[in-house]
Design an enzyme around this catalytic site. Structure first.
Site, mmCIF file in Angstrom:
data_model
loop_
_atom_site.group_PDB
_atom_site.id
_atom_site.type_symbol
_atom_site.label_atom_id
_atom_site.label_comp_id
_atom_site.label_asym_id
_atom_site.label_seq_id
_atom_site.Cartn_x
_atom_site.Cartn_y
_atom_site.Cartn_z
ATOM 1 N N ASP A 182 -56.800 41.682 31.587
ATOM 2 C CA ASP A 182 -57.706 42.750 32.006
ATOM 3 C C ASP A 182 -57.001 43.765 32.905
ATOM 4 O OD1 ASP A 182 -60.546 43.722 32.298
ATOM 5 O OD2 ASP A 182 -60.070 43.358 34.396
ATOM 6 N N GLU B 159 -55.182 44.955 27.896
ATOM 7 C CA GLU B 159 -56.128 46.069 28.001
ATOM 8 C C GLU B 159 -55.406 47.147 28.822
ATOM 9 O OE1 GLU B 159 -60.339 47.546 29.913
ATOM 10 O OE2 GLU B 159 -59.068 46.087 30.907
#
EC number: 2.4.1.18
Length: 668
Positions: free
Chosen positions: A348, A401
């Site tokens: 993330d 990401e």
């Protein structure tokens, strides 16, 4: 990762509460002389060397609580890193939370590790570490390496283990082919708390076992190859969606034990479905029982707020330059692959780690040693983590990401890259959603939104994401973004999904999008499963199921998905009709697919396109099928090519192109 409206729970420590007392408080005295902590250690000198060098990859075997036998007695070994402490003890259910009865001993080697064997304690005991900072401040903390925690709002750690008799040997032995870059990779993103709840009690979350019973057959039926769980690591506050973690080595206790979580993964593996886990090394919350100011000092977070505090999420950033913190993070990444059999990690907020000026104004960040804005310590950490993962687990994937043009994110470390297996294609996502939200009458002016992606599509191993971040905070659901009346909105979304599945790259779709969830995602409510009773939503689900089947069965859709020789434009110039055509190529010419997309609600009959070779072309997919709630316009019979030059090719065919529709054809 989107900005979340609330990032920490009400127990968060504020900066004002971190002041040291003027005079050090006296240390607790052991008032129970019959209870002694005996000497025992799981650390070797080599462990200490690796830990302090930032190279240890299995700290979960060393730190934390471990039930062991010592001198013929069963008990628990505790070990915690607290170099700024002058006193550490274990408080818990077994000693009435007495701060003095079970002190730990600091190691002689200046590692800052406190440890002890406490007899007659074992599995299921709740505990915390009582820490007295060298300045006198008293703190109670959960165990950073605990494998299980009390269910929030309780915050104690629990003595537990990760022993499990796995029954997924077939998957593990053969998953290299399933997780390969030349294999179909269609990911269903799931938030465990809100995917489905108890129908008789909508506020009750399902257990890991109940989720397995419902999720496994559903994903199998829909045809997704993998699921991705939004963070399952222990988190205290529901509105953080799991992205504010306090227990990095523990599956969330909301849904059951660590073994229950392993059973969920095992069930998915037995059904032939891979599992990716969201992993958050970018920041952590300031909750009183968590990592923040763990021993009274800035232990895990960087002491400089320009590097240690995240303004977007009001949370704290790991000190990537501290070797012991690097060992913590590397070991944590390995833990989920090792003990929980995960098939990969989706990392993330990578961009927030790569850049020192991320979400900061001028004067709020400090350049690196070369005067640049790159976070050199985070960059080197990513390289080390990916090298460690692929060395020990060459049959998994790490997915970044990452939303910027940082070069080589999904390229090997030995070529100068960060070493990830894949990277989210955020540019494709933004351009695609922007295009499809436009009225079809004006799409002819914006066709570049759809074609531009292939300019850079092969610079990375891209995953096309339609994630949770696109259906929250007023952005509307995917079906809610589509223009037109009900029929047109569903046709538009089927067309979007068809474009997604036929575009180069692996795929990710957030739960609910596959059946046209009409409302925005809510983290504390179940998806609206009742919508499947209605024809448009049932048709949407049937369409996605068909796309997944096509994707898995047609090699041209995945064999060369990351290389330019797997994609070829036929025509992008018909802006007036808003039609684009292209070819997806496999390793064999007979596997090639012809894709035609009509972005307007006007059907086109006798529409001519150039084809790569002479032959008979049959329609193998049509997003306008009546089975999908479409109008049924298409080509029911094979279409024979003609010796009529078109689009610079000597052969062409004439087609019926459906409104707001996609058709896929194959020769033979």
């Amino acid at each position: 990762m989107a900005k979340r409206k609330t990032t920490t729970s009400p127990s968060t420590i504020s900066p004002a509460e971190t002041k040291q007392p003027e005079q050090p408080a006296p240390l607790p005295q052991n008032t129970n002389e019959s209870v002694k902590s005996e000497i025992y250690s799981r650390f070797t000198d080599f462990d200490i060397y690796l830990f302090r060098a930032g190279k240890h990859q299995k700290l979960y075997d060393k730190f934390g609580s471990h039930v062991v036998e010592f001198n013929g007695v069963i008990g628990t070994y505790f070990a915690v890193w607290a170099p700024s402490a002058r006193y550490v003890s274990v408080i818990g259910s077994f000693n009435g939370w007495d701060k003095a009865s079970h002190p730990l001993k600091v190691r002689w080697d200046s590692s800052g590790i406190w440890e002890a064997f406490i007899p007659n304690t074992g599995r299921g005991e709740s505990y915390k570490y009582f820490i007295v900072h060298e300045g006198g401040r008293e703190i109670e903390k959960g165990d950073p390496y605990a494998h299980w925690w009390e269910t929030p709002p309780k915050t104690a750690s629990l003595v537990w283990d990760t022993y499990y008799e796995w029954q997924d040997q077939d998957w593990m032995a053969n998953r290299k082919a399933k997780n390969a870059l030349n294999a179909p990779f269609s990911v269903y993103e799931v938030h465990l708390s809100s995917w489905r709840r108890d129908p008789s009690d909508p506020k009750r979350e399902l257990s890991y076992g109940e989720i397995a019973n419902a999720l496994v057959p559903y994903v199998q039926d829909m045809g997704f190859t993998h699921v991705e769980f939004m963070p399952v690591m222990q988190y205290p506050y529901e509105p953080s969606w799991g992205y504010q973690i306090t227990g990095y080595y523990a599956p969330s206790s909301r849904f059951g034990t660590p073994q229950d979580f392993m059973h969920l993964i095992e069930r998915l593996h037995q059904a032939g479905i891979g599992v990716l886990l969201d992993w958050v090394p970018s920041h952590f919350p300031g909750d009183a029982h968590g990592l923040y100011e763990f021993d009274g000092s800035h232990l895990y977070e960087h002491p400089d707020p320009r590097k240690g505090y995240h303004p977007d999420w009001k949370s704290y950033i790991f000190n990537y330059s501290r070797p012991e913190v690097r060992s913590f993070l590397i070991s944590n990444a390995i833990f989920w692959l090792d003990r929980c059999h995960a098939d990969g990690l989706r990392v993330d907020a990578v961009a927030s780690m790569l850049y020192l000026d991320y979400s900061r104004n001028a004067g709020e960040w400090e350049p690196n040693m070369f005067g640049g804005r790159e976070n050199l310590e985070a960059i080197s950490l990513f390289k080390e983590i990916n090298e460690a993962i692929y060395l020990s687990f060459p049959d998994v994937q790490t997915v970044a990401e990452e939303s910027t043009a940082f070069p080589g994110v999904s390229r090997p470390v030995y070529t100068g890259g960060l070493g990830f297996g894949m990277k989210w294609m955020m540019g494709w996502m933004n351009d695609t959603l922007r295009y499809f939200q436009r009225d079809p009458a004006f799409r002819k002016f914006h066709q570049d939104n759809l074609t531009f992606s292939t300019v850079y599509a092969f610079t990375e191993n891209f995953m096309l994401p339609l994630s949770h971040d696109e259906v929250v905070y007023g952005k509307k659901s995917l079906i809610g973004k589509m223009p037109g009346d009900e029929w047109q909105r569903f046709a538009n979304l089927r067309l979007l999904f068809s474009y997604m599945f036929t575009h180069s790259g692996s795929k990710l779709m957030f739960m609910g999008c596959e059946f046209g969830q009409t409302s925005e995602w809510k983290f504390d409510n179940s998806l609206d499963w009742h919508l499947l009773e209605f024809a448009p939503h049932k048709g949407m689900a049937t369409c996605v199921r068909a796309l997944n089947k096509l994707y898995r069965n047609e090699p041209a859709m995945y064999e060369r998905t990351y290389t330019a020789d797997g994609f070829e434009w036929i025509d992008t110039s018909d802006r007036e009709n808003s039609i684009i055509t292209y070819i997806r190529k496999g390793n064999r010419p007979e596997d090639n697919l012809l894709v035609v997309l009509n972005m307007t609600p006007i059907p086109r009959s006798d529409y001519r396109i150039g084809v790569p070779t002479a032959g008979s072309y049959r329609e193998i997919f049509n997003s306008d099928s009546t089975e999908f709630y479409g109008s049924g316009i298409g080509n029911t019979s094979p279409v024979q090519s003609e010796e009529s030059s078109w689009h610079g090719r000597p052969q062409s065919i004439r087609l019926n192109v459906p409104p707001l529709g996609a058709i896929i054809l194959k020769i033979g």
